[in-house]
Design a protein around this motif. Structure first.
Motif, mmCIF file in Angstrom:
data_model
loop_
_atom_site.group_PDB
_atom_site.id
_atom_site.type_symbol
_atom_site.label_atom_id
_atom_site.label_comp_id
_atom_site.label_asym_id
_atom_site.label_seq_id
_atom_site.Cartn_x
_atom_site.Cartn_y
_atom_site.Cartn_z
ATOM 1 N N TYR A 24 0.860 -1.186 0.000
ATOM 2 C CA TYR A 24 0.000 0.000 0.000
ATOM 3 C C TYR A 24 0.890 1.228 0.000
ATOM 4 O O TYR A 24 2.093 1.143 0.219
ATOM 5 C CB TYR A 24 -0.945 -0.003 1.198
ATOM 6 N N LEU A 25 0.295 2.358 -0.253
ATOM 7 C CA LEU A 25 1.000 3.634 -0.215
ATOM 8 C C LEU A 25 0.271 4.541 0.759
ATOM 9 O O LEU A 25 -0.864 4.261 1.139
ATOM 10 C CB LEU A 25 1.012 4.271 -1.615
ATOM 11 N N THR A 26 0.908 5.629 1.152
ATOM 12 C CA THR A 26 0.218 6.569 2.030
ATOM 13 C C THR A 26 0.027 7.898 1.307
ATOM 14 O O THR A 26 0.913 8.369 0.593
ATOM 15 C CB THR A 26 0.990 6.817 3.347
ATOM 16 N N VAL A 27 -1.143 8.472 1.483
ATOM 17 C CA VAL A 27 -1.484 9.777 0.937
ATOM 18 C C VAL A 27 -2.010 10.607 2.098
ATOM 19 O O VAL A 27 -3.004 10.232 2.732
ATOM 20 C CB VAL A 27 -2.553 9.663 -0.172
ATOM 21 N N ASN A 28 -1.316 11.683 2.414
ATOM 22 C CA ASN A 28 -1.686 12.519 3.569
ATOM 23 C C ASN A 28 -1.799 11.677 4.842
ATOM 24 O O ASN A 28 -2.752 11.807 5.606
ATOM 25 C CB ASN A 28 -2.987 13.274 3.311
ATOM 26 N N ASP A 29 -0.838 10.789 5.049
ATOM 27 C CA ASP A 29 -0.764 9.898 6.214
ATOM 28 C C ASP A 29 -1.883 8.863 6.264
ATOM 29 O O ASP A 29 -2.095 8.240 7.302
ATOM 30 C CB ASP A 29 -0.729 10.684 7.532
ATOM 31 N N ASN A 30 -2.618 8.662 5.191
ATOM 32 C CA ASN A 30 -3.676 7.647 5.134
ATOM 33 C C ASN A 30 -3.246 6.515 4.206
ATOM 34 O O ASN A 30 -2.761 6.776 3.104
ATOM 35 C CB ASN A 30 -4.985 8.261 4.617
ATOM 36 N N PRO A 31 -3.434 5.268 4.626
ATOM 37 C CA PRO A 31 -3.070 4.141 3.758
ATOM 38 C C PRO A 31 -4.048 4.017 2.587
ATOM 39 O O PRO A 31 -5.252 4.171 2.751
ATOM 40 C CB PRO A 31 -3.171 2.935 4.690
ATOM 41 N N VAL A 32 -3.481 3.760 1.413
ATOM 42 C CA VAL A 32 -4.285 3.637 0.195
ATOM 43 C C VAL A 32 -3.766 2.445 -0.600
ATOM 44 O O VAL A 32 -2.551 2.273 -0.746
ATOM 45 C CB VAL A 32 -4.188 4.933 -0.650
ATOM 46 N N CYS A 33 -4.674 1.615 -1.118
ATOM 47 C CA CYS A 33 -4.263 0.469 -1.936
ATOM 48 C C CYS A 33 -3.667 0.970 -3.252
ATOM 49 O O CYS A 33 -3.882 2.120 -3.665
ATOM 50 C CB CYS A 33 -5.437 -0.478 -2.184
ATOM 51 N N LYS A 34 -2.905 0.108 -3.938
ATOM 52 C CA LYS A 34 -2.264 0.512 -5.191
ATOM 53 C C LYS A 34 -3.285 0.935 -6.233
ATOM 54 O O LYS A 34 -3.086 1.921 -6.940
ATOM 55 C CB LYS A 34 -1.395 -0.628 -5.728
ATOM 56 N N SER A 35 -4.388 0.207 -6.316
ATOM 57 C CA SER A 35 -5.409 0.521 -7.314
ATOM 58 C C SER A 35 -5.988 1.918 -7.094
ATOM 59 O O SER A 35 -6.111 2.710 -8.040
ATOM 60 C CB SER A 35 -6.521 -0.536 -7.256
ATOM 61 N N CYS A 36 -6.351 2.246 -5.863
ATOM 62 C CA CYS A 36 -6.902 3.571 -5.567
ATOM 63 C C CYS A 36 -5.850 4.661 -5.741
ATOM 64 O O CYS A 36 -6.163 5.770 -6.172
ATOM 65 C CB CYS A 36 -7.489 3.620 -4.166
ATOM 66 N N TYR A 37 -4.601 4.335 -5.430
ATOM 67 C CA TYR A 37 -3.555 5.324 -5.614
ATOM 68 C C TYR A 37 -3.440 5.714 -7.078
ATOM 69 O O TYR A 37 -3.429 6.894 -7.425
ATOM 70 C CB TYR A 37 -2.210 4.805 -5.091
#
Length: 125
Positions: free
Chosen positions: A105-118
């Motif tokens: 997963y990745l983080t966006v603004n300190d929130n975890p996000v799956c690869k697909s949503c990223y």
């Protein structure tokens, strides 16, 4: 007093804690949780390694607590991510709520996000 180390005066009220042994006593205001300072007089208390605990903090010393639901984790299977413990089903993508335990997963603004949503919602095109 076991907590403040001041001498007890004759006639002063004192708290004895059976689990700690009768060689220890406290002023009523000193009979507190070592973690949060909650007053434990007339409350359930726990004694561990020479310290008094309220119920919540004693349990925290025994089992991890889920960052998602704030409940104790009794299962042997849980994940450690972003510096916190999580039930497997509670560590989810911030965008789509899919479970992220065990996947990249990745983080966006300190929130975890799956690869697909990223890729779909956050990646620069």
């Amino acid at each position: 007093c076991y907590h403040c180390k001041l001498n007890m005066q004759e006639g002063d009220p004192a708290v004895y804690a059976e689990r700690a042994g009768y060689d220890k006593l406290w002023h009523p205001g000193c009979f507190i949780c070592c973690t949060c300072g909650e007053l434990l007089v007339d409350m359930i208390y726990f004694w561990k390694n020479g310290n008094l605990y309220c119920g919540r903090h004693y349990c925290d010393s025994e089992r991890p607590r889920c960052a998602g639901c704030d409940e104790l984790i009794f299962s042997n299977e849980y994940t450690l991510a972003e510096g916190q413990n999580w039930h497997l089903k509670h560590f989810c993508c911030f965008d789509c709520d899919c479970v992220l335990a065990g996947v990249t997963y990745l983080t966006v603004n300190d929130n975890p996000v799956c690869k697909s949503c990223y890729v779909k919602n956050h990646a620069a095109v």
